[in-house]
Write an enzyme that holds these catalytic residues in place. Structure first.
Site, PDB file in Angstrom:
ATOM      1  N   CYS A 172       0.852  -1.196   0.000  1.00 50.09           N
ATOM      2  CA  CYS A 172       0.000   0.000   0.000  1.00 50.09           C
ATOM      3  C   CYS A 172       0.889   1.247   0.000  1.00 50.09           C
ATOM      4  CB  CYS A 172      -0.867  -0.041   1.256  1.00 50.09           C
ATOM      5  SG  CYS A 172      -1.840   1.446   1.572  1.00 50.09           S
ATOM      6  N   HIS A 173       0.330   2.360  -0.466  1.00 47.86           N
ATOM      7  CA  HIS A 173       1.141   3.587  -0.474  1.00 47.86           C
ATOM      8  C   HIS A 173       1.577   3.971   0.941  1.00 47.86           C
ATOM      9  CE1 HIS A 173       2.326   7.083  -3.070  1.00 47.86           C
ATOM     10  NE2 HIS A 173       2.769   7.409  -1.873  1.00 47.86           N
ATOM     11  N   THR A 174       0.794   3.569   1.950  1.00 49.53           N
ATOM     12  CA  THR A 174       1.168   3.918   3.322  1.00 49.53           C
ATOM     13  C   THR A 174       2.487   3.243   3.728  1.00 49.53           C
ATOM     14  OG1 THR A 174      -1.174   4.175   3.829  1.00 49.53           O
ATOM     15  CG2 THR A 174       0.325   4.048   5.706  1.00 49.53           C
ATOM     16  N   HIS A 209       0.922  -4.162   5.861  1.00 51.23           N
ATOM     17  CA  HIS A 209      -0.317  -4.178   6.662  1.00 51.23           C
ATOM     18  C   HIS A 209      -1.520  -4.597   5.837  1.00 51.23           C
ATOM     19  CE1 HIS A 209      -0.206  -0.316   4.607  1.00 51.23           C
ATOM     20  NE2 HIS A 209      -1.523  -0.278   4.731  1.00 51.23           N
ATOM     21  N   GLU A 210      -1.289  -5.258   4.677  1.00 49.21           N
ATOM     22  CA  GLU A 210      -2.404  -5.613   3.792  1.00 49.21           C
ATOM     23  C   GLU A 210      -2.278  -7.106   3.461  1.00 49.21           C
ATOM     24  OE1 GLU A 210      -4.187  -2.666   0.562  1.00 49.21           O
ATOM     25  OE2 GLU A 210      -2.687  -3.946  -0.377  1.00 49.21           O
ATOM     26  N   CYS A 248     -11.857  -4.678  19.685  1.00 49.73           N
ATOM     27  CA  CYS A 248     -11.911  -5.460  20.930  1.00 49.73           C
ATOM     28  C   CYS A 248     -13.352  -5.710  21.359  1.00 49.73           C
ATOM     29  CB  CYS A 248     -11.135  -4.763  22.041  1.00 49.73           C
ATOM     30  SG  CYS A 248     -11.982  -3.321  22.744  1.00 49.73           S
ATOM     31  N   CYS A 306     -14.047  -1.579  24.331  1.00 45.97           N
ATOM     32  CA  CYS A 306     -13.567  -0.244  24.705  1.00 45.97           C
ATOM     33  C   CYS A 306     -14.640   0.815  24.424  1.00 45.97           C
ATOM     34  CB  CYS A 306     -12.265   0.089  23.970  1.00 45.97           C
ATOM     35  SG  CYS A 306     -12.476   0.475  22.224  1.00 45.97           S
ATOM     36  N   CYS A 318     -15.311   1.009  20.646  1.00 46.77           N
ATOM     37  CA  CYS A 318     -16.040  -0.129  20.078  1.00 46.77           C
ATOM     38  C   CYS A 318     -17.508  -0.109  20.498  1.00 46.77           C
ATOM     39  CB  CYS A 318     -15.411  -1.446  20.517  1.00 46.77           C
ATOM     40  SG  CYS A 318     -13.907  -1.867  19.606  1.00 46.77           S
ATOM     41  N   CYS A 360     -11.091   1.468  17.386  1.00 42.06           N
ATOM     42  CA  CYS A 360     -10.821   0.758  18.653  1.00 42.06           C
ATOM     43  C   CYS A 360      -9.485   1.231  19.243  1.00 42.06           C
ATOM     44  CB  CYS A 360     -10.753  -0.740  18.380  1.00 42.06           C
ATOM     45  SG  CYS A 360     -10.237  -1.720  19.791  1.00 42.06           S
ATOM     46  N   ARG A 409      -3.999   0.394  20.324  1.00 44.21           N
ATOM     47  CA  ARG A 409      -3.507   1.458  19.442  1.00 44.21           C
ATOM     48  C   ARG A 409      -2.239   2.142  19.970  1.00 44.21           C
ATOM     49  NH1 ARG A 409      -1.250   4.032  16.640  1.00 44.21           N
ATOM     50  NH2 ARG A 409      -1.855   5.419  14.908  1.00 44.21           N
ATOM     51  N   CYS A 428      -6.598  -3.642   3.662  1.00 46.58           N
ATOM     52  CA  CYS A 428      -6.471  -2.182   3.665  1.00 46.58           C
ATOM     53  C   CYS A 428      -7.197  -1.540   2.497  1.00 46.58           C
ATOM     54  CB  CYS A 428      -5.013  -1.723   3.706  1.00 46.58           C
ATOM     55  SG  CYS A 428      -4.927   0.097   3.799  1.00 46.58           S
ATOM     56  N   ARG A 456      -2.010  -2.463  -7.516  1.00 48.50           N
ATOM     57  CA  ARG A 456      -1.493  -3.195  -6.372  1.00 48.50           C
ATOM     58  C   ARG A 456      -0.522  -4.281  -6.838  1.00 48.50           C
ATOM     59  NH1 ARG A 456      -2.536   0.331  -3.051  1.00 48.50           N
ATOM     60  NH2 ARG A 456      -3.556  -0.064  -1.044  1.00 48.50           N
TER      61      ARG A 456
END
Ligand SMILES: NC(=O)c1ccc[n+]([C@@H]2O[C@H](COP(=O)([O-])OP(=O)(O)OC[C@H]3O[C@@H](n4cnc5c(N)ncnc54)[C@H](O)[C@@H]3O)[C@@H](O)[C@H]2O)c1
Ligand SMILES: N[C@@H](CCC(=O)N[C@@H](CSCO)C(=O)NCC(=O)O)C(=O)O
Ligand SMILES: [Zn+2]
Ligand SMILES: [Zn+2]
Length: 371
Positions: free
Chosen positions: A40-42, A62-63, A92, A95, A98, A106, A110, A169, A364
């Site tokens: 991903c670009h992130t 993260h994907e 979760c 919290c 959530c 959430c 984090r 993602c 992608r």
């Protein structure tokens, strides 16, 4: 255990493919074998050094999609053999966020996630005895990764990991932004700035919502063909106009569009996206991630006259609750994933995926760990 991984040792440097050590999952944690991961670009953003939360050395990614190998103490919602998608936005279920019914943001893991460590404050990754940081609670650029239980969506084992990894993602973010954040209605007009994986997913979501005109905007006209296939009706290259692009869109529509989406991470374009929204009710959704120190601005009059600025993370989707259904939708053909996968490659070639992204040649690239 040993694991092949692409490690970012320093910002701005190519990833290095090395064998790292992965410690067993602790209480509330899960060891996952990643089958496929998108780029991903992130990931490129953090690698560039522009991410205020960026830490090095780190295992990015993260994907992903994978299979549970081992669970730590107290883990009950997944077991070895389950197919899963790691979530950078945990769920979760307990919290304040959530249970609010208002957000997917959430807070359970984090704080430690942003510090590149597991919830107990330590890392499960090391290389030559030195710890490596985790990334966004996922680190899918390692064949074996450790993820918090609350950061895993259990999905249909018959789904194709090479495709459904994109629901970790990009595609979820774009489609979710349309339905959950903007709540696009039948006949609404939409402008999409940036036609990468995120922008094209916004277009797909807009077509699902039966939007009216869908403006696809990119400085790279090579992106228009796929945007058209996903349902865009109008195509704009800002380089073809002398006037500011917001003015061009307002002239083409009369009063602007009902919804605009910024899918680039450029604060000037964020301003244009807000200012091309319809007087009285138009809204603009910020999806792109801007670099450290960047700020957005507009004349307050743009808001006084009824425009709304919004933002979205992971398209407002609650991962553990909603992602399994999105995987079913993909398997049923209600969400198209295959056209996003323009390139596939082994982990060893992952730097090519970053090159293709920067050259504007890919939507992608999906990495595979096993042939
Ligand atoms: N908020 C979230 O949850 C979330 C999730 C995923 C990605 N993102 C962010 O979304 C953005 C897009 O990600 P992506 O993977 O689709 O990126 P990408 O690089 O694949 O696509 C970006 C597109 O923007 C175009 N572009 C660049 N400058 C432009 C300009 N000035 N005007 C018009 N078009 C321009 C590029 O040609 C490219 O087609 C990134 O900032 C990424 O970090 C945010
Ligand atoms: N760490 C950065 C911000 C990065 C960011 O905005 N991340 C998005 C996801 S991008 C996925 O490709 C996000 O979901 N943010 C919410 C969150 O991380 O909780 C910074 O510090 O500016
Ligand atoms: Zn992403
Ligand atoms: Zn929570």
């Amino acid at each position: 255990m040993k694991s092949r991984a692409a490690v970012a040792f320093k910002p701005g440097q190519p990833l290095e493919i090395v064998e790292i050590d992965v410690a067993p999952p602790q209480t509330g944690e899960v060891l996952v074998k990643i089958l496929n991961t998108g780029v991903c670009h992130t990931d490129a953003f953090t690698l560039s050094g522009q991410d205020p939360e960026g830490l090095f050395p780190v295992v990015l990614g993260h994907e992903g999609a994978g299979i549970v190998m081992e669970v730590g103490e107290g883990v009950s919602s997944v077991k070895p053999g389950d197919h899963v998608i790691p979530l950078y936005t945990a769920e979760c279920g307990k919290c304040e966020f959530c249970t609010s019914g208002k957000t997917n943001l959430c807070i359970a893991v984090r704080a430690t996630q942003g510090k590149g460590v597991m919830p107990d404050g330590t890392s499960r990754f090391s290389y030559k005895g030195q710890p490596l940081y985790h990334y966004m609670g996922c680190s899918t650029f390692s064949e074996y990764t450790v993820v918090a239980e609350v950061s895993l969506a259990k999905v249909n084992p018959k789904s194709n990991p090479e495709h459904v990894c994109l629901l970790g993602c990009g595609v979820t973010t774009g489609i979710g932004a349309v339905h959950n954040t903007a709540k696009v209605q039948e006949g609404d007009s939409v402008a999409v700035f940036g036609l990468g994986g995120i922008g094209l997913a916004v277009i797909q979501g807009a077509r699902q919502a039966k939007a009216g005109r869908i403006f696809a905007i990119d400085t790279n006209p090579d992106k228009f063909e796929l945007a058209k296939a996903f349902g865009a009706t109008d195509f704009i290259n800002p380089k073809d106009y002398e006037a500011p692009i917001q003015q061009v869109i307002i002239e083409m529509t009369g009063w602007g569009v009902d919804h605009s989406f910024e899918c680039i991470g450029n604060v000037e374009v964020m301003r244009a996206a807000l200012e091309c929204a319809h007087r009285g009710w138009g809204q603009s959704v910020v999806i792109g991630v801007a670099g450290a120190g960047k700020e957005i601005s507009t004349r307050p009059f743009q808001l006084v006259t009824g425009r709304t600025w919004k933002g979205t993370a992971f398209g407002g989707v609650k991962g553990r609750t909603q992602l399994p259904g999105m995987v079913e939708d993909a398997m049923a053909g209600k969400i198209e994933l295959a056209p996003f996968v323009t390139h596939t490659m082994p982990l060893e070639d992952i730097n090519t995926a970053f090159d293709l992204m920067h050259e504007g040649k890919s939507i992608r690239s999906v990495i595979h760990y096993t042939p």
